[in-house]
Design a protein around this motif. Sequence first.
Motif, short mmCIF file in Angstrom:
data_model
loop_
_atom_site.label_atom_id
_atom_site.label_comp_id
_atom_site.label_asym_id
_atom_site.label_seq_id
_atom_site.Cartn_x
_atom_site.Cartn_y
_atom_site.Cartn_z
N CYS A 187 -13.82 2.32 -0.61
CA CYS A 187 -12.77 1.95 0.34
C CYS A 187 -13.33 1.98 1.76
O CYS A 187 -14.49 2.31 1.98
N GLU B 249 -13.03 4.01 4.11
CA GLU B 249 -13.60 5.29 4.51
C GLU B 249 -15.08 5.39 4.14
O GLU B 249 -15.86 6.02 4.84
N PHE C 205 -8.21 1.18 0.75
CA PHE C 205 -8.00 2.60 0.52
C PHE C 205 -8.17 2.89 -0.96
O PHE C 205 -8.15 1.98 -1.78
N LEU C 206 -8.35 4.16 -1.29
CA LEU C 206 -8.42 4.59 -2.69
C LEU C 206 -7.69 5.91 -2.79
O LEU C 206 -8.18 6.93 -2.31
N ASP C 207 -6.49 5.87 -3.36
CA ASP C 207 -5.65 7.06 -3.43
C ASP C 207 -5.50 7.62 -4.84
O ASP C 207 -4.90 8.67 -5.02
N ASN C 208 -6.00 6.92 -5.85
CA ASN C 208 -5.76 7.34 -7.22
C ASN C 208 -7.06 7.26 -8.03
O ASN C 208 -7.62 6.17 -8.21
N LYS C 209 -7.50 8.40 -8.53
CA LYS C 209 -8.76 8.46 -9.29
C LYS C 209 -8.70 7.69 -10.61
O LYS C 209 -9.73 7.35 -11.19
N VAL D 232 1.76 4.10 -4.11
CA VAL D 232 0.43 4.46 -4.62
C VAL D 232 0.25 4.05 -6.08
O VAL D 232 -0.78 3.48 -6.45
N ALA E 131 -2.42 1.27 -7.31
CA ALA E 131 -3.46 1.65 -8.26
C ALA E 131 -3.44 0.73 -9.47
O ALA E 131 -4.50 0.30 -9.96
N PRO F 265 0.80 -1.23 0.00
CA PRO F 265 0.00 0.00 0.00
C PRO F 265 0.83 1.28 0.00
O PRO F 265 0.32 2.35 -0.30
N SER F 266 2.12 1.19 0.30
CA SER F 266 2.95 2.40 0.37
C SER F 266 3.28 2.96 -1.01
O SER F 266 3.53 4.15 -1.16
#
Length: 180
Positions: free
Chosen positions: A124, A126, A89-93, A46, A50, A43-44
Amino acid sequence: QLVQVRHLPQNVQDVPDKVQGDAGLEFITTDGCCYQSYAPEDPSDVAKAASKMKSKGARDLRKLVKNKETISEILGDRKISNWILFCPFLDNKDVISHLQTVAKEVKEAGLAFLAPDFCALVQCQEDFETEYQQLRAKAVGAPMPIKKPSSDQLEEAESKLDQRVEEKLKRAFPLDDDDR
């Protein structure tokens, strides 16, 4: 459990994967949602995470077409409105846009079990915060009411504590006088 809290347990069907896989569906719900979960190993990073999410989501979305007979049998008369890739998690659209493109491909295949408003989503942890809090509260139990002590109770407790410390000091230093 998060999916069951959101949709209620009686409205969620787990799709087992022990015999010939799960056909790209982890859970189906009575209100037209299908879930597939995925957690990237690193997960580190990104970009790498993705990329893995896009691959997993695209591969499993395309399984709707590949496994259409099996999925049709699993769904019965239900239609899929939302196919959801559930990630920690979702860090990239770009993950969202990529899955929208693949969802369009799948929609164009004309599958009978897809609702006219079918779409693919990436959600995710959240997005499940309310459900997570409900599970946490259930695990811990109901909050215990704590009554704040009155000033008299505090004074009595402090007095007992002072007395106990004094007794211990006298035992530890028997030759010293009270002032010392």
